[in-house]
Design a protein around this motif. Sequence first.
Motif, PDB file in Angstrom:
ATOM      1  N   HIS A 179       0.837  -1.191   0.000  1.00 15.63           N
ATOM      2  CA  HIS A 179       0.000   0.000   0.000  1.00 15.63           C
ATOM      3  C   HIS A 179       0.874   1.244   0.000  1.00 15.63           C
ATOM      4  O   HIS A 179       1.757   1.394   0.856  1.00 15.63           O
ATOM      5  N   GLU A 181       1.458   4.838   0.974  1.00 17.12           N
ATOM      6  CA  GLU A 181       0.900   5.697   2.018  1.00 17.12           C
ATOM      7  C   GLU A 181       0.824   7.156   1.562  1.00 17.12           C
ATOM      8  O   GLU A 181       1.810   7.707   1.069  1.00 17.12           O
ATOM      9  N   ALA A 211      -2.833  -0.382   6.199  1.00 16.84           N
ATOM     10  CA  ALA A 211      -2.508  -1.239   5.060  1.00 16.84           C
ATOM     11  C   ALA A 211      -2.980  -2.671   5.307  1.00 16.84           C
ATOM     12  O   ALA A 211      -3.526  -3.320   4.409  1.00 16.84           O
ATOM     13  N   TYR A 216      -3.067  -5.517   2.613  1.00 25.02           N
ATOM     14  CA  TYR A 216      -1.734  -5.361   2.049  1.00 25.02           C
ATOM     15  C   TYR A 216      -0.672  -5.697   3.087  1.00 25.02           C
ATOM     16  O   TYR A 216      -0.859  -5.475   4.281  1.00 25.02           O
ATOM     17  N   HIS A 313      -0.962  -0.517  -4.229  1.00 17.71           N
ATOM     18  CA  HIS A 313      -2.268   0.112  -4.051  1.00 17.71           C
ATOM     19  C   HIS A 313      -2.054   1.615  -3.911  1.00 17.71           C
ATOM     20  O   HIS A 313      -1.452   2.084  -2.958  1.00 17.71           O
ATOM     21  N   TRP A 314      -2.582   2.384  -4.876  1.00 21.87           N
ATOM     22  CA  TRP A 314      -2.350   3.826  -4.872  1.00 21.87           C
ATOM     23  C   TRP A 314      -3.613   4.548  -5.329  1.00 21.87           C
ATOM     24  O   TRP A 314      -4.174   4.235  -6.382  1.00 21.87           O
ATOM     25  N   LYS A 318      -5.426  -0.594  -7.822  1.00 20.25           N
ATOM     26  CA  LYS A 318      -4.448  -1.659  -7.652  1.00 20.25           C
ATOM     27  C   LYS A 318      -3.624  -1.779  -8.926  1.00 20.25           C
ATOM     28  O   LYS A 318      -4.158  -2.086  -9.993  1.00 20.25           O
TER      29      LYS A 318
END
Length: 355
Positions: A179, A181, A211, A216, A313-314, A318
Amino acid sequence: MLDAIKIERTTSPKARPQDDQLGFGKYFTDHMFIMDYDAAKGWYDPRVVPYQPITLDPASKVFHYGQTVFEGLKAYRTKDGRILLFRPTSNFKRLNKSNDRLSIPALDEELALQALKSLIEVDQDWIPHAEGTSLYIRPFIISTEGSLGVAPSRQYKFMIILSPVGSYYAEGINPVSIHVESEYVRAVAGGVGNAKTAGNYAAGLKAQEGATALGYSQVLWLDGVHRKYIEEVGSMNVFFRIGDKVVTPAINGSILEGITRDTVLQLLNHWNVTVEERRISIDELVEAHQNGSLIEAFGTGTAAVISPIGSLHWNGEKLVIGDGATGELSKKIYDALTGIQKGELEDPFGWTVQL
């Protein structure tokens, strides 16, 4: 002159876990190393003793001001029964860099290595044999002066504990999902992000909880100023294979100077792979994913060694990297590095130290 290392062996050895039950950091060997420091005496009384609780004054500075540093490295059992350490002198050099940043007195690095060897010799039967296992080594220093004044401690303990381990991630060498952040910040240049100190990891726990809740394995941190440049994963440095190059964030004062990171850079240069150490933004990474040039990604660290990254993951999306499987280069690095660590491949770099 420092005292010779005293050894006190346990009279109540523990039951050892089976290699397939190890996990990571759940079991500890029969003995540990301790050495004390006092401003008037320096470092003194180095000793190997039975593994046991320690007693500290409630006012010990470590509890209140977080003046503590640590390291992580491993010992390996070869197929022919030898015991190999991997780049231990690099770990103790880095420990002293952390000491300097946290105003902790420096250690004699040769003595620290001698202490480690003495402890492993006593507990060598704890080194597991199964594929993918090792003996994890945790040297650390805590400030122990019982005083609430905000100032460097005048007393410390240097300790080493040992733990037989399997894979750090449940996925093992299989790809993990990460993930990115966007809310919390771990470190900035000028802070303590490049020191291996407990506060760096405490600062990441909240983001890690988030996460984990999303499914994640880890957090990928962005820089604390622009909030767009990639720094490192919570427990690993990070590499990206983009086109015909490998790109990794440059050391900038807020990224830990990973020993496995340096090892991988040396391997890639040895193989004549083009490597760039530079700033890389999350936007550049997303663009590389969109145009198909992001071929693979992986994290590097002592605990996990090499951990392929299958997806990021942003912003609610995904990003599957490659086909989500372990990349060719990631596997090649993992095989080479673990082969050298286990004594199964030639070590042209002089990284391994035999007990």
